[in-house]
Scaffold this active site. Structure first.
Site, PDB file in Angstrom:
ATOM      1  CE  LYS A 167       8.098 -36.978   6.293  1.00 19.40           C
ATOM      2  NZ  LYS A 167       7.667 -35.792   6.422  1.00 19.40           N
ATOM      3  CG  HIS A 205      11.644 -34.112  12.304  1.00 20.03           C
ATOM      4  ND1 HIS A 205      11.727 -35.053  13.355  1.00 20.03           N
ATOM      5  CD2 HIS A 205      10.340 -34.344  11.828  1.00 20.03           C
ATOM      6  CE1 HIS A 205      10.624 -35.995  13.144  1.00 20.03           C
ATOM      7  NE2 HIS A 205       9.735 -35.558  12.397  1.00 20.03           N
ATOM      8  CD  GLU A 264       7.669 -30.726   9.284  1.00 17.96           C
ATOM      9  OE1 GLU A 264       8.327 -31.569   9.376  1.00 17.96           O
ATOM     10  OE2 GLU A 264       7.945 -29.432   8.911  1.00 17.96           O
TER      11      GLU A 264
END
Length: 423
Positions: free
Chosen positions: A69, A197, A274
């Protein structure tokens, strides 16, 4: 699978001693001889490779799953796929892109705790099993649509010191984790690990330590309930440029000891992350053209002021990309706008207070509210690094035959940005 015409392909190699900025300058000189002065990107895929090598050196235990993304340029995804990274996909479209390049489903994590049913069914049909969740409702949906799912429980973190907080939207609290684990067991679902995250643009590496410690607590809960949890996903938040306040190695110096403490190597827990902006922030440069300008004079109150009216000038520059295109992040990160503006004044050159605006008729299309620049003319081009991996190119360039970029030579991609949305 996407198809591209030969006209979409424009790659070049830079030999040792040259950089992407050289290509920007060369291209701007070429465009100065014509009326075709559209904004364009330069993507240095060699820089992406260097970032990957830096990652492997600094965090050898952690496998990167690139966050698509952040920048879904096909060239970037191809480069990372060839390097063996995994991919964090948040939608059906991203899964399609990654799999169209031959990436095995085992290298994909569907890292969106709130998935559309049609996208969830697509993942099931195409073998993508790893996915995140943070609620009972999501568990029920997965049980109905994806019986082979390998679930990863996303927990909240203290992301109060991040530029973009994510735990306000995603993540389960520690108090709710046992209930979610029990619910998954009742539904016959397999939970393989924990994710978190710390927020994009994290400014406090110690946040990772607490999040890794919390993950250990959830692992222990899972063991008590009979789960064999073997995956830890430490998310993103890593800096992507060396002019960031904190360097990447300052984060890894905190993360590595925390992993050794709570998830030692002999625990057989696989650790992934990530990263998104980490890989692409410093790789992209955007060149724009001044399409118009306006000189605004301040009111002069004394005769002495009239003697030097130039010092009362404020310049407004209008360029051919803006907030509704490549600079959309500057609506929420205005301080990042001109960190790497490549139009520095000469030692004896006069400068003026300026503002920079995009091409649309929207009043919010202001890229920079205040900066100091020399006077520039309409038709002048200047460039800046695309901090934090802003908008990807609308045209992806794929080489028909090219050698791999190395640390001594870089593969450079030129492409036009997405057109701004006229509101």
């Amino acid at each position: 699978m996407n198809t591209f015409s030969p006209a979409d392909f424009y790659f070049t190699f830079l030999e040792e001693g040259f950089c992407a900025h050289d290509i920007v300058e060369q291209r701007m000189k070429e465009l100065s001889m014509s009326d075709d002065k559209d904004a364009f990107y330069v993507a240095d895929l060699g820089d992406v490779l260097k970032k990957h090598l830096r990652w492997v050196r600094a965090m050898p235990r952690v496998t990167p799953f690139y966050a698509v993304k952040c920048n879904d340029s096909r060239a970037v995804v191809m480069t990372l796929a060839s390097l063996g990274t995994g991919f964090d996909c948040a939608s059906k479209t991203e899964i399609q892109l990654v799999q169209s390049l031959g990436v095995d489903p085992s290298r994909i994590i569907y890292a969106n705790p709130c998935k559309q049913i049609s996208h969830l069914k697509y993942a099931s049909a195409h073998g993508v099993q790893m996915m995140t969740f943070d609620s009972e409702e999501e568990l029920v949906k997965v049980a109905r649509c994806h019986e082979n799912a390998k679930l990863v429980l996303r927990i909240t973190t203290d992301d109060s010191k991040a530029v973009h907080r994510l735990s306000v939207k995603f993540g389960a609290t520690l108090k709710s984790c046992r209930r979610l684990l029990e619910c998954a067991r009742e539904l016959g679902l397999d939970i393989i690990g924990v994710s978190f995250h710390v927020g994009s643009g994290c400014t406090d590496p110690e946040t990772y330590t607490q999040a890794i410690s919390d993950s250990r607590c959830v692992f222990d809960m899972g063991t008590e309930l009979g789960y064999n949890m073997t995956l830890l996903d430490i998310g993103g938040g890593f800096p992507g440029s060396d002019d960031s306040r904190l360097k990447f190695e300052e984060f890894t110096a905190v993360i590595n000891p925390a992993l050794d403490k709570y998830f030692p190597a002999d625990s057989e827990v696989r650790v992934i992350a990530e990263p998104g902006r980490y890989y692409v922030s410093s790789a992209y440069t955007l060149a724009v053209n001044i399409i118009s300008k306006k000189v605004v004079m301040k009111e002069q109150s004394t005769c002495e002021d009239k003697d030097d009216g130039a010092k009362d000038r404020t310049l407004m520059y209008y360029v051919n990309d803006g907030i509704h295109g490549s600079f959309y992040l500057f609506l929420i990160e205005p301080a990042q706008a001109l960190r790497n503006l490549h139009k520095k004044p000469k030692p004896d050159e006069r400068t003026y207070p300026c503002s920079i605006w995009g091409p649309t008729c929207h009043g919010l299309d202001r890229i920079v509210e205040h900066c100091i620049l020399p006077e520039l003319q309409i038709g002048t081009s200047f460039s800046r690094s695309l901090l934090r991996g802003c908008a990807p190119p609308s045209k992806r360039r794929v080489p028909t035959a090219c050698r791999r970029a190395t640390t001594e030579s870089s593969l450079v991609l030129l492409a036009k940005p997405r057109p701004a949305r006229v509101l």
